[in-house]
Scaffold this active site. Structure first.
Site, PDB file in Angstrom:
ATOM      1  N   ARG A   1     -27.193  92.473 -18.266  1.00 45.79           N
ATOM      2  CA  ARG A   1     -26.271  91.404 -18.725  1.00 45.79           C
ATOM      3  C   ARG A   1     -24.875  91.467 -18.095  1.00 45.79           C
ATOM      4  O   ARG A   1     -23.935  90.863 -18.598  1.00 45.79           O
ATOM      5  CB  ARG A   1     -26.144  91.375 -20.251  1.00 45.79           C
ATOM      6  CG  ARG A   1     -27.453  91.143 -20.933  1.00 45.79           C
ATOM      7  CD  ARG A   1     -27.287  90.526 -22.305  1.00 45.79           C
ATOM      8  NE  ARG A   1     -28.580  90.345 -22.914  1.00 45.79           N
ATOM      9  CZ  ARG A   1     -29.233  91.283 -23.588  1.00 45.79           C
ATOM     10  NH1 ARG A   1     -28.670  92.466 -23.783  1.00 45.79           N
ATOM     11  NH2 ARG A   1     -30.411  91.032 -24.079  1.00 45.79           N
TER      12      ARG A   1
ATOM     13  N   LYS B   1      -8.525  77.416  -1.953  1.00 47.65           N
ATOM     14  CA  LYS B   1      -9.601  77.653  -2.924  1.00 47.65           C
ATOM     15  C   LYS B   1      -9.059  78.293  -4.202  1.00 47.65           C
ATOM     16  O   LYS B   1      -9.371  77.861  -5.315  1.00 47.65           O
ATOM     17  CB  LYS B   1     -10.686  78.539  -2.302  1.00 47.65           C
ATOM     18  CG  LYS B   1     -11.784  78.879  -3.288  1.00 47.65           C
ATOM     19  CD  LYS B   1     -13.094  79.196  -2.653  1.00 47.65           C
ATOM     20  CE  LYS B   1     -14.178  79.254  -3.729  1.00 47.65           C
ATOM     21  NZ  LYS B   1     -15.502  79.463  -3.171  1.00 47.65           N
TER      22      LYS B   1
ATOM     23  N   GLU C   1     -15.827  74.877 -13.136  1.00 54.14           N
ATOM     24  CA  GLU C   1     -16.146  73.558 -12.586  1.00 54.14           C
ATOM     25  C   GLU C   1     -16.401  72.506 -13.675  1.00 54.14           C
ATOM     26  O   GLU C   1     -17.414  71.826 -13.692  1.00 54.14           O
ATOM     27  CB  GLU C   1     -17.349  73.647 -11.625  1.00 54.14           C
ATOM     28  CG  GLU C   1     -17.408  72.446 -10.682  1.00 54.14           C
ATOM     29  CD  GLU C   1     -18.423  72.591  -9.547  1.00 54.14           C
ATOM     30  OE1 GLU C   1     -18.525  73.674  -8.951  1.00 54.14           O
ATOM     31  OE2 GLU C   1     -19.102  71.599  -9.276  1.00 54.14           O
TER      32      GLU C   1
ATOM     33  N   HIS D   1     -25.980  70.239   1.209  1.00 46.62           N
ATOM     34  CA  HIS D   1     -27.019  71.012   0.521  1.00 46.62           C
ATOM     35  C   HIS D   1     -28.385  70.331   0.631  1.00 46.62           C
ATOM     36  O   HIS D   1     -29.415  71.001   0.763  1.00 46.62           O
ATOM     37  CB  HIS D   1     -26.662  71.178  -0.963  1.00 46.62           C
ATOM     38  CG  HIS D   1     -25.726  72.327  -1.233  1.00 46.62           C
ATOM     39  ND1 HIS D   1     -25.090  72.495  -2.445  1.00 46.62           N
ATOM     40  CD2 HIS D   1     -25.326  73.366  -0.465  1.00 46.62           C
ATOM     41  CE1 HIS D   1     -24.341  73.598  -2.402  1.00 46.62           C
ATOM     42  NE2 HIS D   1     -24.466  74.132  -1.205  1.00 46.62           N
TER      43      HIS D   1
ATOM     44  N   ASN E   1     -16.616  71.148  -3.321  1.00 44.36           N
ATOM     45  CA  ASN E   1     -17.942  70.718  -2.914  1.00 44.36           C
ATOM     46  C   ASN E   1     -17.894  69.584  -1.890  1.00 44.36           C
ATOM     47  O   ASN E   1     -18.917  68.980  -1.568  1.00 44.36           O
ATOM     48  CB  ASN E   1     -18.718  70.258  -4.155  1.00 44.36           C
ATOM     49  CG  ASN E   1     -20.019  70.996  -4.346  1.00 44.36           C
ATOM     50  OD1 ASN E   1     -21.067  70.374  -4.348  1.00 44.36           O
ATOM     51  ND2 ASN E   1     -19.973  72.302  -4.495  1.00 44.36           N
TER      52      ASN E   1
ATOM     53  N   HIS F   1     -25.308  76.839   6.798  1.00 45.96           N
ATOM     54  CA  HIS F   1     -24.635  76.149   5.691  1.00 45.96           C
ATOM     55  C   HIS F   1     -23.465  75.312   6.216  1.00 45.96           C
ATOM     56  O   HIS F   1     -23.334  74.124   5.916  1.00 45.96           O
ATOM     57  CB  HIS F   1     -24.152  77.191   4.681  1.00 45.96           C
ATOM     58  CG  HIS F   1     -23.389  76.628   3.532  1.00 45.96           C
ATOM     59  ND1 HIS F   1     -23.971  75.836   2.559  1.00 45.96           N
ATOM     60  CD2 HIS F   1     -22.070  76.716   3.201  1.00 45.96           C
ATOM     61  CE1 HIS F   1     -23.046  75.477   1.683  1.00 45.96           C
ATOM     62  NE2 HIS F   1     -21.884  75.987   2.048  1.00 45.96           N
TER      63      HIS F   1
ATOM     64  N   GLU G   1     -16.024  75.524   6.793  1.00 49.08           N
ATOM     65  CA  GLU G   1     -15.415  75.634   5.449  1.00 49.08           C
ATOM     66  C   GLU G   1     -13.885  75.725   5.553  1.00 49.08           C
ATOM     67  O   GLU G   1     -13.173  75.329   4.634  1.00 49.08           O
ATOM     68  CB  GLU G   1     -15.987  76.825   4.666  1.00 49.08           C
ATOM     69  CG  GLU G   1     -17.505  76.772   4.412  1.00 49.08           C
ATOM     70  CD  GLU G   1     -17.937  76.020   3.143  1.00 49.08           C
ATOM     71  OE1 GLU G   1     -17.186  75.146   2.647  1.00 49.08           O
ATOM     72  OE2 GLU G   1     -19.054  76.328   2.655  1.00 49.08           O
TER      73      GLU G   1
ATOM     74  N   LYS H   1     -18.604  82.146  -7.779  1.00 46.93           N
ATOM     75  CA  LYS H   1     -19.906  81.462  -7.842  1.00 46.93           C
ATOM     76  C   LYS H   1     -20.938  82.395  -7.227  1.00 46.93           C
ATOM     77  O   LYS H   1     -20.785  82.815  -6.079  1.00 46.93           O
ATOM     78  CB  LYS H   1     -19.885  80.158  -7.041  1.00 46.93           C
ATOM     79  CG  LYS H   1     -19.452  78.944  -7.837  1.00 46.93           C
ATOM     80  CD  LYS H   1     -19.753  77.645  -7.101  1.00 46.93           C
ATOM     81  CE  LYS H   1     -19.286  76.460  -7.922  1.00 46.93           C
ATOM     82  NZ  LYS H   1     -19.450  75.174  -7.205  1.00 46.93           N
TER      83      LYS H   1
ATOM     84  N   ARG I   1     -12.698  71.706  -9.749  1.00 49.16           N
ATOM     85  CA  ARG I   1     -13.379  72.645  -8.839  1.00 49.16           C
ATOM     86  C   ARG I   1     -14.432  71.922  -8.000  1.00 49.16           C
ATOM     87  O   ARG I   1     -14.775  72.364  -6.901  1.00 49.16           O
ATOM     88  CB  ARG I   1     -14.010  73.811  -9.615  1.00 49.16           C
ATOM     89  CG  ARG I   1     -14.636  74.807  -8.666  1.00 49.16           C
ATOM     90  CD  ARG I   1     -14.970  76.153  -9.244  1.00 49.16           C
ATOM     91  NE  ARG I   1     -15.510  76.995  -8.186  1.00 49.16           N
ATOM     92  CZ  ARG I   1     -15.645  78.290  -8.243  1.00 49.16           C
ATOM     93  NH1 ARG I   1     -15.288  78.939  -9.333  1.00 49.16           N
ATOM     94  NH2 ARG I   1     -16.143  78.970  -7.229  1.00 49.16           N
TER      95      ARG I   1
ATOM     96  N   HIS J   1     -20.720  68.815   0.531  1.00 50.18           N
ATOM     97  CA  HIS J   1     -21.879  69.601   0.107  1.00 50.18           C
ATOM     98  C   HIS J   1     -22.995  68.773  -0.514  1.00 50.18           C
ATOM     99  O   HIS J   1     -24.124  69.236  -0.602  1.00 50.18           O
ATOM    100  CB  HIS J   1     -21.446  70.689  -0.879  1.00 50.18           C
ATOM    101  CG  HIS J   1     -20.747  71.848  -0.226  1.00 50.18           C
ATOM    102  ND1 HIS J   1     -19.550  71.706   0.453  1.00 50.18           N
ATOM    103  CD2 HIS J   1     -21.073  73.175  -0.124  1.00 50.18           C
ATOM    104  CE1 HIS J   1     -19.168  72.886   0.921  1.00 50.18           C
ATOM    105  NE2 HIS J   1     -20.079  73.792   0.586  1.00 50.18           N
TER     106      HIS J   1
END
Ligand SMILES: NC(=O)c1ccc[n+]([C@@H]2O[C@H](COP(=O)([O-])OP(=O)(O)OC[C@H]3O[C@@H](n4cnc5c(N)ncnc54)[C@H](O)[C@@H]3O)[C@@H](O)[C@H]2O)c1
Ligand SMILES: O=C(O)C(=O)C[C@@H](O)[C@H](O)[C@H](O)COP(=O)(O)O
Ligand SMILES: [Zn+2]
Length: 357
Positions: free
Chosen positions: A120, A225, A235, A250, A243, A263, A183, A141, A239, A246
């Site tokens: 956990r 960032k 987010e 993605h 993206n 990417h 990026e 993330k 936030r 993306h």
């Protein structure tokens, strides 16, 4: 050497950037953690071969276990995730153990997710080795891919620190440098118009960028960032600006098969698409043709072959994490440095994809 800090309501951590940042890791482990039990380094096969010895030299006294994943997106799979958990259990990790993510964004995302979920949640640091990882190592993330979508399994879990030693990036192949630079361009477009102008003026080839210039631009990208993440870690709102590019990016990565396009290269195509829509929907005043000529001269593709299915891309965009009730939401730019989140109907996207492919 530059030292930044990411400060959120939950946590504050240092981001050390520069040649030899790696030498700050051992003192940090020794002095700043109130102790830990077992140490595990997670890396991939390429980074392991090239740079692990260098890292291990610094960390000998901690006798770390080393988990090595396959290089690239293959690391971000349920199968490798399970292997990493098994390895952790077999190597005696417990709740006071500590993980070092040593590699690019794929290892950072995997190791961060292992740290977020092992018993956990245990602590970890990011030691990024790619240009792209100026983005992935900061902000917490973490996650792995599902065949239906990128990063569909994951958690927010902040590292204790980021040690970004820029001597590692010297061994990157050109297409990985290009991936990471995308990026940097994203951070400039969404949050730093001066950086964007500087990049346009000074970067005509990625081989020509000096180490000092990399340090400067990566620190600026991280600052964009960090400023956004500080305000919205989970987010719930702004936030999502990170993206930019993306939603389509993605979808391209998943549709082409993970690892078949980097990417950053997919995100660059996604940014061109989003810039085109921004001109139409958000009133962006931007010389898109000049931008495309610039990035093409650096080696990026700015469109996709017509072999890729636009229905497939649209289906994937509808599963994007920003979509609500199947309505796609795109990050668009009102101005350079001024992003906004806009709902776009399927019919509009289908038409746009038609003329883009
Ligand atoms: N968590 C986030 O906020 C975030 C942000 C951006 C991207 N990402 C994720 O990051 C991943 C992409 O990261 P990446 O581009 O770093 O890819 P990567 O980790 O797959 O690394 C790219 C390739 O470069 C190799 N490599 C790494 N460091 C090297 C070095 N110093 N010298 C030579 N080779 C080296 C790797 O072995 C791999 O083959 C994607 O999965 C993306 O979704 C996450
Ligand atoms: O940190 C963020 O937030 C980002 O969106 C950064 C992106 O560059 C990165 O690729 C991220 O992994 C995308 O996240 P996702 O939530 O769209 O999967
Ligand atoms: Zn990204």
């Amino acid at each position: 050497m530059q030292k930044l800090e990411l400060s959120t309501a939950e946590k504050k951590y240092p981001i050390v950037i520069g040649e030899n940042a790696v030498s700050s890791i051992a003192p940090f482990l020794q002095n700043d953690l109130n102790g830990f039990s077992r140490l595990m380094i997670m890396t991939d096969q390429n980074v392991g071969k090239l740079h692990l010895e260098n890292l291990l030299k610094q960390l000998d006294e901690f006798r770390p276990a080393v988990f090595s994943a396959p290089a690239g997106e293959k690391a971000k799979s349920l199968e490798i995730y399970e292997e990493a958990i098994t390895f952790s259990l077999e190597n005696g990790l417990d709740r006071k153990s500590f993980i070092i993510a040593f590699g690019g964004g794929a290892i950072g995302d995997l190791a961060g997710f292992v740290a977020a979920t092992f018993m956990r949640g245990i602590r970890f640091i990011q030691v990024p080795t790619t240009i792209l990882a100026h983005d992935s190592s900061v902000g917490g993330k973490t996650g792995i891919n599902h065949h239906l979508g990128k990063n569909m399994i994951g958690a927010f879990h902040q590292p204790e620190a980021v040690f970004y030693d820029l001597s590692f990036i010297n061994s990157l192949p050109p297409h990985e440098v290009r991936s990471g630079f995308a990026e940097v361009v994203k951070h400039a477009l969404i949050g730093d118009p001066d950086l964007f102008d500087w990049l346009r003026m000074n970067v005509s080839s990625l081989e020509g960028v000096t180490p000092m210039q990399y340090e400067e631009m990566l620190a600026k990208g991280i600052s964009v960032k960090a400023k956004i993440v500080r305000q919205d870690v989970h987010e719930k709102g702004i936030r999502a600006y990170l993206n930019f590019g993306h939603t389509l990016g993605h979808a391209i990565e998943a549709e082409m098969g993970y690892g078949n396009i980097t990417h950053g290269e997919a995100v660059m195509i996604g940014m061109v698409f989003a810039l085109e829509i921004s001109k139409e929907k958000s009133g962006l005043d931007f010389e898109l043709d000049g931008f495309k000529t610039w990035i093409e001269s650096i080696g990026y593709r700015t469109s996709l072959s017509s072999e890729i299915s636009k229905e497939g891309l649209l289906k994937r965009m509808k599963k994007d994490k920003k979509a609500i009730g199947g309505t796609v939401r795109f990050v668009l730019l009102n101005k350079i440095g001024v992003p906004e989140l806009v709902e776009l109907p399927d019919s509009f996207l289908k038409k746009k994809l038609g003329s883009f492919l």
